[in-house]
Design an enzyme around this catalytic site. Sequence first.
Site, short mmCIF file in Angstrom:
data_model
loop_
_atom_site.label_atom_id
_atom_site.label_comp_id
_atom_site.label_asym_id
_atom_site.label_seq_id
_atom_site.Cartn_x
_atom_site.Cartn_y
_atom_site.Cartn_z
N GLY A 16 -5.34 -5.50 19.09
CA GLY A 16 -4.54 -4.95 20.20
C GLY A 16 -4.59 -5.86 21.41
N PHE A 17 -4.06 -5.37 22.50
CA PHE A 17 -3.96 -6.16 23.74
C PHE A 17 -5.37 -6.54 24.25
CE2 PHE A 17 -3.83 -5.04 28.44
CZ PHE A 17 -3.74 -6.36 28.87
N VAL A 18 -6.16 -5.55 24.65
CA VAL A 18 -7.50 -5.85 25.19
C VAL A 18 -8.41 -6.39 24.08
CG1 VAL A 18 -9.54 -4.93 26.35
CG2 VAL A 18 -7.28 -4.05 26.97
N ASP A 37 -8.75 -3.22 12.33
CA ASP A 37 -7.54 -2.71 12.99
C ASP A 37 -6.54 -2.28 11.93
OD1 ASP A 37 -5.02 -2.63 14.61
OD2 ASP A 37 -6.32 -3.46 16.16
N GLY A 42 -1.29 -2.53 17.36
CA GLY A 42 -1.65 -3.94 17.54
C GLY A 42 -0.72 -4.83 16.73
N VAL A 63 -9.84 3.14 11.19
CA VAL A 63 -11.25 3.44 11.48
C VAL A 63 -11.57 4.93 11.48
CG1 VAL A 63 -11.65 1.29 12.76
CG2 VAL A 63 -10.98 3.37 14.02
N ALA A 128 -14.78 1.98 24.64
CA ALA A 128 -13.73 1.71 25.64
C ALA A 128 -13.10 3.05 26.00
CB ALA A 128 -12.68 0.76 25.07
N TYR A 159 -4.63 12.15 24.48
CA TYR A 159 -5.34 10.91 24.84
C TYR A 159 -6.56 11.24 25.70
CZ TYR A 159 -6.00 6.15 26.69
OH TYR A 159 -6.51 4.92 27.05
N ARG A 200 4.42 0.72 28.94
CA ARG A 200 3.59 0.74 30.15
C ARG A 200 4.29 -0.03 31.28
NH1 ARG A 200 -2.41 -0.02 27.51
NH2 ARG A 200 -1.31 -1.22 25.94
P1 NAD Z 1 -3.44 -1.46 22.18
O1 NAD Z 1 -2.54 -0.39 21.67
O2 NAD Z 1 -2.85 -2.81 22.43
O3 NAD Z 1 -4.68 -1.66 21.22
C1 NAD Z 1 -5.25 -0.62 20.47
C2 NAD Z 1 -5.54 -1.17 19.08
O4 NAD Z 1 -6.16 -0.14 18.30
C3 NAD Z 1 -4.27 -1.59 18.32
O5 NAD Z 1 -4.46 -2.88 17.79
C4 NAD Z 1 -4.14 -0.54 17.22
O6 NAD Z 1 -3.47 -1.04 16.08
C5 NAD Z 1 -5.58 -0.17 16.98
N1 NAD Z 1 -5.78 1.15 16.39
C6 NAD Z 1 -5.34 2.35 16.86
N2 NAD Z 1 -5.74 3.35 16.04
C7 NAD Z 1 -6.47 2.76 15.04
C8 NAD Z 1 -7.15 3.25 13.90
N3 NAD Z 1 -7.19 4.56 13.60
N4 NAD Z 1 -7.79 2.37 13.10
C9 NAD Z 1 -7.78 1.04 13.39
N5 NAD Z 1 -7.15 0.51 14.46
C10 NAD Z 1 -6.50 1.37 15.27
O7 NAD Z 1 -4.11 -0.88 23.50
P2 NAD Z 1 -5.05 -1.59 24.58
O8 NAD Z 1 -4.36 -1.51 25.87
O9 NAD Z 1 -5.51 -2.90 24.07
O10 NAD Z 1 -6.28 -0.58 24.64
C11 NAD Z 1 -7.49 -0.86 23.95
C12 NAD Z 1 -8.53 0.20 24.28
O11 NAD Z 1 -8.81 0.18 25.68
C13 NAD Z 1 -8.08 1.62 23.94
O12 NAD Z 1 -9.19 2.33 23.43
C14 NAD Z 1 -7.66 2.18 25.27
O13 NAD Z 1 -7.83 3.57 25.32
C15 NAD Z 1 -8.62 1.47 26.22
N6 NAD Z 1 -8.04 1.38 27.57
C16 NAD Z 1 -7.03 0.49 27.83
C17 NAD Z 1 -6.48 0.47 29.10
C18 NAD Z 1 -5.36 -0.49 29.46
O14 NAD Z 1 -4.86 -0.42 30.59
N7 NAD Z 1 -4.96 -1.39 28.58
C19 NAD Z 1 -6.94 1.34 30.09
C20 NAD Z 1 -7.93 2.24 29.76
C21 NAD Z 1 -8.49 2.24 28.50
N1 UDP Z 2 6.07 3.72 35.02
C1 UDP Z 2 7.30 3.48 35.60
N2 UDP Z 2 8.27 2.86 34.84
C2 UDP Z 2 8.04 2.46 33.55
C3 UDP Z 2 6.76 2.69 32.98
C4 UDP Z 2 5.79 3.34 33.75
O1 UDP Z 2 7.55 3.81 36.75
O2 UDP Z 2 8.96 1.89 32.93
C5 UDP Z 2 5.04 4.39 35.84
C6 UDP Z 2 4.38 5.59 35.18
O3 UDP Z 2 5.17 6.76 35.37
C7 UDP Z 2 3.07 5.65 35.93
C8 UDP Z 2 2.75 4.18 36.20
O4 UDP Z 2 4.00 3.48 36.08
O5 UDP Z 2 3.24 6.32 37.16
C9 UDP Z 2 1.76 3.59 35.24
O6 UDP Z 2 2.19 3.87 33.93
P1 UDP Z 2 1.50 3.23 32.64
O7 UDP Z 2 2.15 3.84 31.45
O8 UDP Z 2 1.48 1.75 32.76
O9 UDP Z 2 -0.03 3.68 32.75
P2 UDP Z 2 -0.73 5.11 32.95
O10 UDP Z 2 0.30 6.13 33.33
O11 UDP Z 2 -1.36 5.38 31.65
O12 UDP Z 2 -1.66 4.86 34.06
#
Ligand code: NAD
Ligand code: UDP
Length: 330
Positions: A16-18, A37, A42, A63, A128, A159, A200
């Site tokens: 995934g991203f992070v 994954d 992802g 997982v 995470a 979520y 997002r």
């Molecule tokens: P993402 O969707 O890019 O990555 C999530 C990854 O998990 C993907 O590669 C997906 O294929 C994999 N995945 C999901 N369900 C699965 C399963 N059952 N088995 C195996 N793989 C699975 O999202 P991200 O932004 O990289 O987020 C990663 C983690 O960080 C998540 O747990 C998310 O809740 C947490 N997080 C991210 C943010 C953010 O802003 N990016 C903020 C808060 C928390």
């Molecule tokens: N948002 C927006 N336009 C978009 C996507 C998101 O205005 O095309 C807003 C969304 O309503 C929220 C903020 O941006 O207020 C952050 O949204 P995001 O989905 O990135 O993260 P989260 O809501 O999970 O914090």
Amino acid sequence: MTAHPFDRAIVTGGAGFVGSHLCEALLAAGTRVTCLDDLSSGRADHIDHLLGTPGFRFVRHDVTTPWPEPEPWPGDARPGRVLVAHLASAASPVDYHRRPLETLRAGAAGTEHALAAAHKLGGRFLLASTSEVYGDPQVHPQREDYHGDVDPVGPRSCYDEAKRYAEALTTAHRRVHGTDTTIARLFNTYGPRMRPGDGRMVPAFVSQALAGEPITVSGTGTQTRSLCHVDDTVRGLLTLAASGLPGPVNIGNPVERTVREVAELVRDLAGSASEIVAVPAAADDPRRRRPDIGLARHGLGWEPRIGLEDGLRRTLGWFAALQVGVDSAV
Ligand code: NAD
Ligand code: UDP
């Protein structure tokens, strides 16, 4: 990158991203990494460049189902420290609205399997978690001892409650089995490898600005977020993993902006003529979000280093290159 003591790591959600940035950082520090994954949100593209690296393995696996026995690494007989970093979960509102049951399972069964693996391997477990555990916060900025305001039957509950349950499970595992656990509460993170269509704010605004399309601000745009560049987030995760802290610890950037300000900044940095348009407010959208990072600052010596303008410039550069790649492949 941060020095850390792990010889091996299992990263769930590593495509995934992070997760893909975390895999890269661990490999760069000499850790052998197994990425689990299911590619539900992802992309294989995110880890393709790592596949030839001797210390990297990718296992396509859901997982929430029983985990495969880890294949031994050469020289595994020597004792080594293991990190199990559990990131697998839908994270974008678009993704978790599409797959609410899978999202709950990733927080429940997924976390349980990851904890069991960490316990069995005698390793450190890193969850995470998310600022979403604070829901629509009534306390601002959010400190770790604020318990949040989450509607358990609201549109985001699959979520938020999955992560709250995952935190509770992690805490109970530590108490009952003595598992070495820690919890990171990540606030909004952005950067290269976000999917342009994942819904997002940052990938939406960046791709709209680059394409000259209207930038869609939901509701009044006065709701706030605090955006942390992924390199800072990953450094925070590794610093927390290497510490003895049980968490939860907020990992985020405390600089708070309205969503409209972010839209304007992205448009200006992209040199785009996109207009900014209002679209219907997202359901249950938290109105304010900003981490208090006192614990991370004093307990870990961590704080973000990348400012929003700089981080958005880098992100725009990555998305622009992606766009060129797509255009030239058509
Ligand atoms: P993402 O969707 O890019 O990555 C999530 C990854 O998990 C993907 O590669 C997906 O294929 C994999 N995945 C999901 N369900 C699965 C399963 N059952 N088995 C195996 N793989 C699975 O999202 P991200 O932004 O990289 O987020 C990663 C983690 O960080 C998540 O747990 C998310 O809740 C947490 N997080 C991210 C943010 C953010 O802003 N990016 C903020 C808060 C928390
Ligand atoms: N948002 C927006 N336009 C978009 C996507 C998101 O205005 O095309 C807003 C969304 O309503 C929220 C903020 O941006 O207020 C952050 O949204 P995001 O989905 O990135 O993260 P989260 O809501 O999970 O914090």
